[in-house]
Design a protein around this motif. Structure first.
Motif, PDB file in Angstrom:
ATOM      1  N   SER A 191       0.834  -1.204   0.000  1.00 47.55           N
ATOM      2  CA  SER A 191       0.000   0.000   0.000  1.00 47.55           C
ATOM      3  C   SER A 191       0.869   1.255   0.000  1.00 47.55           C
ATOM      4  CB  SER A 191      -0.950   0.004   1.190  1.00 47.55           C
ATOM      5  OG  SER A 191      -0.248   0.294   2.380  1.00 47.55           O
ATOM      6  N   SER A 192       2.027   1.183   0.677  1.00 49.00           N
ATOM      7  CA  SER A 192       2.942   2.323   0.677  1.00 49.00           C
ATOM      8  C   SER A 192       3.485   2.558  -0.727  1.00 49.00           C
ATOM      9  CB  SER A 192       4.080   2.060   1.663  1.00 49.00           C
ATOM     10  OG  SER A 192       4.700   3.239   2.052  1.00 49.00           O
ATOM     11  N   TYR A 193       3.771   1.464  -1.436  1.00 52.40           N
ATOM     12  CA  TYR A 193       4.216   1.560  -2.830  1.00 52.40           C
ATOM     13  C   TYR A 193       3.136   2.214  -3.689  1.00 52.40           C
ATOM     14  CZ  TYR A 193       5.808   0.035  -7.458  1.00 52.40           C
ATOM     15  OH  TYR A 193       6.200  -0.004  -8.760  1.00 52.40           O
ATOM     16  N   CYS A 194       1.879   1.795  -3.449  1.00 48.76           N
ATOM     17  CA  CYS A 194       0.761   2.386  -4.199  1.00 48.76           C
ATOM     18  C   CYS A 194       0.674   3.892  -3.952  1.00 48.76           C
ATOM     19  CB  CYS A 194      -0.561   1.738  -3.774  1.00 48.76           C
ATOM     20  SG  CYS A 194      -0.759   0.054  -4.336  1.00 48.76           S
ATOM     21  N   ALA A 195       0.921   4.303  -2.717  1.00 51.87           N
ATOM     22  CA  ALA A 195       0.878   5.730  -2.402  1.00 51.87           C
ATOM     23  C   ALA A 195       1.905   6.481  -3.242  1.00 51.87           C
ATOM     24  CB  ALA A 195       1.153   5.947  -0.915  1.00 51.87           C
ATOM     25  N   GLY A 196       3.127   5.937  -3.272  1.00 47.19           N
ATOM     26  CA  GLY A 196       4.182   6.572  -4.047  1.00 47.19           C
ATOM     27  C   GLY A 196       3.846   6.648  -5.519  1.00 47.19           C
ATOM     28  N   MET A 197       3.387   5.510  -6.067  1.00 52.58           N
ATOM     29  CA  MET A 197       3.061   5.462  -7.494  1.00 52.58           C
ATOM     30  C   MET A 197       1.871   6.370  -7.795  1.00 52.58           C
ATOM     31  SD  MET A 197       5.337   3.749  -8.895  1.00 52.58           S
ATOM     32  CE  MET A 197       4.642   3.682 -10.524  1.00 52.58           C
ATOM     33  N   GLY A 198       0.936   6.445  -6.864  1.00 56.01           N
ATOM     34  CA  GLY A 198      -0.231   7.305  -7.062  1.00 56.01           C
ATOM     35  C   GLY A 198       0.168   8.765  -7.179  1.00 56.01           C
ATOM     36  N   ILE A 199       1.032   9.203  -6.267  1.00 55.39           N
ATOM     37  CA  ILE A 199       1.489  10.591  -6.295  1.00 55.39           C
ATOM     38  C   ILE A 199       2.257  10.866  -7.579  1.00 55.39           C
ATOM     39  CG2 ILE A 199       3.079  12.218  -5.222  1.00 55.39           C
ATOM     40  CD1 ILE A 199       0.495  11.884  -3.774  1.00 55.39           C
ATOM     41  N   LEU A 200       3.117   9.891  -7.943  1.00 51.01           N
ATOM     42  CA  LEU A 200       3.899  10.040  -9.163  1.00 51.01           C
ATOM     43  C   LEU A 200       2.977  10.210 -10.376  1.00 51.01           C
ATOM     44  CD1 LEU A 200       6.615  10.040 -10.497  1.00 51.01           C
ATOM     45  CD2 LEU A 200       6.547   7.554 -10.562  1.00 51.01           C
ATOM     46  N   SER A 201       1.959   9.369 -10.435  1.00 51.05           N
ATOM     47  CA  SER A 201       1.018   9.452 -11.552  1.00 51.05           C
ATOM     48  C   SER A 201       0.300  10.797 -11.567  1.00 51.05           C
ATOM     49  CB  SER A 201      -0.014   8.323 -11.456  1.00 51.05           C
ATOM     50  OG  SER A 201       0.621   7.080 -11.427  1.00 51.05           O
ATOM     51  N   LEU A 202      -0.111  11.262 -10.387  1.00 48.21           N
ATOM     52  CA  LEU A 202      -0.798  12.552 -10.300  1.00 48.21           C
ATOM     53  C   LEU A 202       0.082  13.671 -10.816  1.00 48.21           C
ATOM     54  CD1 LEU A 202      -2.691  12.924  -6.908  1.00 48.21           C
ATOM     55  CD2 LEU A 202      -3.618  13.007  -9.216  1.00 48.21           C
ATOM     56  N   LYS A 203       1.338  13.688 -10.353  1.00 48.77           N
ATOM     57  CA  LYS A 203       2.228  14.782 -10.733  1.00 48.77           C
ATOM     58  C   LYS A 203       2.582  14.718 -12.203  1.00 48.77           C
ATOM     59  CE  LYS A 203       4.201  15.968  -6.309  1.00 48.77           C
ATOM     60  NZ  LYS A 203       5.311  15.881  -5.356  1.00 48.77           N
ATOM     61  N   SER A 204       2.494  13.521 -12.805  1.00 44.12           N
ATOM     62  CA  SER A 204       2.808  13.382 -14.222  1.00 44.12           C
ATOM     63  C   SER A 204       1.574  13.568 -15.090  1.00 44.12           C
ATOM     64  CB  SER A 204       3.424  12.010 -14.481  1.00 44.12           C
ATOM     65  OG  SER A 204       4.464  11.756 -13.571  1.00 44.12           O
ATOM     66  N   GLY A 205       0.438  13.769 -14.448  1.00 46.77           N
ATOM     67  CA  GLY A 205      -0.778  14.045 -15.210  1.00 46.77           C
ATOM     68  C   GLY A 205      -1.589  12.825 -15.590  1.00 46.77           C
ATOM     69  N   LYS A 239      -4.159  10.995 -14.599  1.00 47.57           N
ATOM     70  CA  LYS A 239      -5.194  11.021 -13.571  1.00 47.57           C
ATOM     71  C   LYS A 239      -5.864   9.666 -13.355  1.00 47.57           C
ATOM     72  CE  LYS A 239      -6.251  15.798 -14.597  1.00 47.57           C
ATOM     73  NZ  LYS A 239      -7.267  16.762 -15.030  1.00 47.57           N
ATOM     74  N   ASN A 240      -6.184   8.977 -14.441  1.00 42.66           N
ATOM     75  CA  ASN A 240      -6.895   7.697 -14.284  1.00 42.66           C
ATOM     76  C   ASN A 240      -6.033   6.672 -13.585  1.00 42.66           C
ATOM     77  OD1 ASN A 240      -9.199   8.658 -15.488  1.00 42.66           O
ATOM     78  ND2 ASN A 240      -8.504   8.129 -17.542  1.00 42.66           N
ATOM     79  N   ARG A 241      -4.760   6.625 -14.002  1.00 43.31           N
ATOM     80  CA  ARG A 241      -3.828   5.704 -13.357  1.00 43.31           C
ATOM     81  C   ARG A 241      -3.739   6.017 -11.869  1.00 43.31           C
ATOM     82  NH1 ARG A 241       1.885   5.061 -16.463  1.00 43.31           N
ATOM     83  NH2 ARG A 241       0.668   5.434 -18.330  1.00 43.31           N
ATOM     84  N   ALA A 242      -3.691   7.324 -11.579  1.00 46.86           N
ATOM     85  CA  ALA A 242      -3.558   7.754 -10.183  1.00 46.86           C
ATOM     86  C   ALA A 242      -4.719   7.242  -9.334  1.00 46.86           C
ATOM     87  CB  ALA A 242      -3.470   9.269 -10.103  1.00 46.86           C
ATOM     88  N   SER A 243      -5.943   7.390  -9.851  1.00 46.56           N
ATOM     89  CA  SER A 243      -7.073   6.936  -9.035  1.00 46.56           C
ATOM     90  C   SER A 243      -7.035   5.439  -8.817  1.00 46.56           C
ATOM     91  CB  SER A 243      -8.434   7.345  -9.588  1.00 46.56           C
ATOM     92  OG  SER A 243      -8.409   7.527 -10.947  1.00 46.56           O
ATOM     93  N   LEU A 244      -6.544   4.685  -9.812  1.00 47.02           N
ATOM     94  CA  LEU A 244      -6.410   3.236  -9.613  1.00 47.02           C
ATOM     95  C   LEU A 244      -5.460   2.947  -8.470  1.00 47.02           C
ATOM     96  CD1 LEU A 244      -6.245   1.773 -13.224  1.00 47.02           C
ATOM     97  CD2 LEU A 244      -8.054   1.498 -11.542  1.00 47.02           C
ATOM     98  N   TRP A 245      -4.325   3.638  -8.458  1.00 43.04           N
ATOM     99  CA  TRP A 245      -3.350   3.437  -7.392  1.00 43.04           C
ATOM    100  C   TRP A 245      -3.956   3.763  -6.026  1.00 43.04           C
ATOM    101  CZ3 TRP A 245       0.575   0.508  -8.032  1.00 43.04           C
ATOM    102  CH2 TRP A 245       1.315   0.495  -9.230  1.00 43.04           C
ATOM    103  N   PHE A 246      -4.721   4.844  -5.960  1.00 43.94           N
ATOM    104  CA  PHE A 246      -5.265   5.229  -4.666  1.00 43.94           C
ATOM    105  C   PHE A 246      -6.395   4.309  -4.219  1.00 43.94           C
ATOM    106  CE2 PHE A 246      -2.622   8.496  -3.441  1.00 43.94           C
ATOM    107  CZ  PHE A 246      -2.339   9.315  -4.515  1.00 43.94           C
ATOM    108  N   VAL A 247      -7.151   3.780  -5.182  1.00 45.61           N
ATOM    109  CA  VAL A 247      -8.163   2.793  -4.821  1.00 45.61           C
ATOM    110  C   VAL A 247      -7.472   1.540  -4.294  1.00 45.61           C
ATOM    111  CG1 VAL A 247      -9.875   1.210  -5.774  1.00 45.61           C
ATOM    112  CG2 VAL A 247      -9.962   3.621  -6.370  1.00 45.61           C
ATOM    113  N   ALA A 248      -6.349   1.173  -4.941  1.00 46.46           N
ATOM    114  CA  ALA A 248      -5.576   0.015  -4.474  1.00 46.46           C
ATOM    115  C   ALA A 248      -5.057   0.264  -3.065  1.00 46.46           C
ATOM    116  CB  ALA A 248      -4.413  -0.252  -5.430  1.00 46.46           C
ATOM    117  N   LEU A 249      -4.558   1.472  -2.836  1.00 44.66           N
ATOM    118  CA  LEU A 249      -4.061   1.839  -1.505  1.00 44.66           C
ATOM    119  C   LEU A 249      -5.160   1.668  -0.463  1.00 44.66           C
ATOM    120  CD1 LEU A 249      -2.274   5.257  -0.750  1.00 44.66           C
ATOM    121  CD2 LEU A 249      -3.315   3.827   0.944  1.00 44.66           C
ATOM    122  N   PHE A 250      -6.328   2.206  -0.788  1.00 41.85           N
ATOM    123  CA  PHE A 250      -7.448   2.153   0.145  1.00 41.85           C
ATOM    124  C   PHE A 250      -7.823   0.708   0.451  1.00 41.85           C
ATOM    125  CE2 PHE A 250     -10.620   4.655   2.263  1.00 41.85           C
ATOM    126  CZ  PHE A 250     -11.667   3.775   2.456  1.00 41.85           C
TER     127      PHE A 250
END
Lengths: 143, 199
Positions: free
Chosen positions: B74-88, B90-101
């Motif tokens: 889940s910590s990895y997902c957090a990192g990847m989620g932020i990375l995806s967000l900052k790179s634009g 968005k869809n990938r980012a929400s997947l990562w954050f749903v995985a985190l949750f």
């Protein structure tokens, strides 16, 4: 350009994950090998030291690769605050352990109920050995 | 130092990395001290089982191993989620954050199951000093995880309602910092409580 930054950071996170996974497996594997042994004895200290080392390495791995300490702004401040916190942490933990161990020793390793009855007996003894003016005699309390 | 210099310095800090999360870092340092005091209490009391069940008898290392993997992922997902967000992405980012949750929920579920089993078998926090300190330490961490999940849920709702903005991305990266911290604390917990306890 964004893809490049993405790929770079992605490899950082993946590295952090892989290193952490390895450390976790090493720690748990080591524990399962030696589980159930008594506390005293040479192997225990070695194993615990190894586990502690593994935990510390994982701490730094996660600080570096997940929390990005060393890359962003205010790094110096973060390191300074971390160092101060670490100092307080050591004082609190080591201090508590030291004091409690000392207390345990001075109380003769007795448990709660025993301590109460010992203190009561000691004080009754003192009262009996006092003269009628309330002055104590030469003996101290029994311990 | 005049106000002009101070103002330009603070804006430089912000524009360098996009996020100035020093405040969260300082908070996390105080949280470390809080956990430190709970660790100290546990270290002192871990052998005071009052004649009842001890660490050796109660802890299931395999179960904790799975919990650890869940939290690490889940910590990895957090990192990847932020990375995806900052790179634009968005869809990938929400997947990562749903995985985190989801992973966070699984971790909490496992921990709750562990606590429940202990209590039902008669080993509650009232049974001994060892158990009191165990439930306090591990429970404190669990409460942090729960708070984190509630925070994430609120962030996700804010994204839904207001859409993504720089400010919100900053908020989410501050959350990710908190989540990484919780994994670090867990490293301490599984080592000190479970691994050493079972030796």
């Amino acid at each position: 350009m964004k893809e490049q930054i993405y790929k770079q950071s992605e490899s950082n996170y993946t590295r952090g994950l892989v290193y952490s996974l390895i450390l976790v497996m090493v720690s748990f594997g080591l524990t399962k090998l030696y589980a159930g042994h008594n506390e005293s004895g040479f192997p225990w200290l070695v194993i615990v030291s190894l586990l502690t080392a593994s935990a510390f390495v994982q701490l730094f791995v996660q600080l570096r690769y997940f929390l990005h300490v060393g890359e962003g702004s205010s790094t110096r401040w973060k390191k300074a605050f971390f160092a101060l916190m670490a100092l307080f942490f050591v004082v609190v933990v080591v201090g508590s352990l030291w004091i409690m161990q000392n207390l345990d020793y001075n109380m003769g390793h007795r448990s709660g109920n025993d301590i109460d009855s010992t203190i009561i007996n000691d004080e009754l003894g003192e009262m009996k050995s006092m003269d009628h003016m309330g002055h104590g005699t030469a003996h101290g309390s029994s311990r | 130092m005049n106000s002009k210099t101070v103002a330009s310095r603070s804006s430089k800090v912000r524009s360098d990395s996009g996020t100035n999360n020093l405040g969260m870092w300082i908070y996390l340092m105080t949280d470390c001290l809080l956990f430190g005091s709970f660790f100290a209490a546990y270290a002192v009391l871990r052998k005071s089982s009052f004649g009842g069940a001890t660490e050796q008898e109660l802890f299931n290392v395999n179960f904790v191993f799975i919990e650890t993997l869940v939290l690490l992922l889940s910590s990895y997902c957090a990192g990847m989620g932020i990375l995806s967000l900052k790179s634009g992405f968005k869809n990938r980012a929400s997947l990562w954050f749903v995985a985190l949750f989801t992973l966070g929920l699984i971790f909490l579920g496992m921990e709750f199951f562990e606590f429940r089993s202990l209590v039902l078998e008669g080993h509650s926090w009232r049974s001994s000093a060892f158990l009191s300190s165990y439930f306090s330490l591990v429970g404190l961490h669990g409460l942090h995880i729960l708070s984190g999940l509630i925070w994430l849920a609120i962030l996700m709702i804010r994204i839904k309602v207001h859409g993504l903005s720089t400010k919100l991305i900053n908020s989410i990266s501050v959350f990710a910092m908190f989540w990484h911290f919780l994994d670090v604390v867990w490293v301490g917990i599984f080592t000190v409580v479970y691994l050493v306890g079972v030796l």
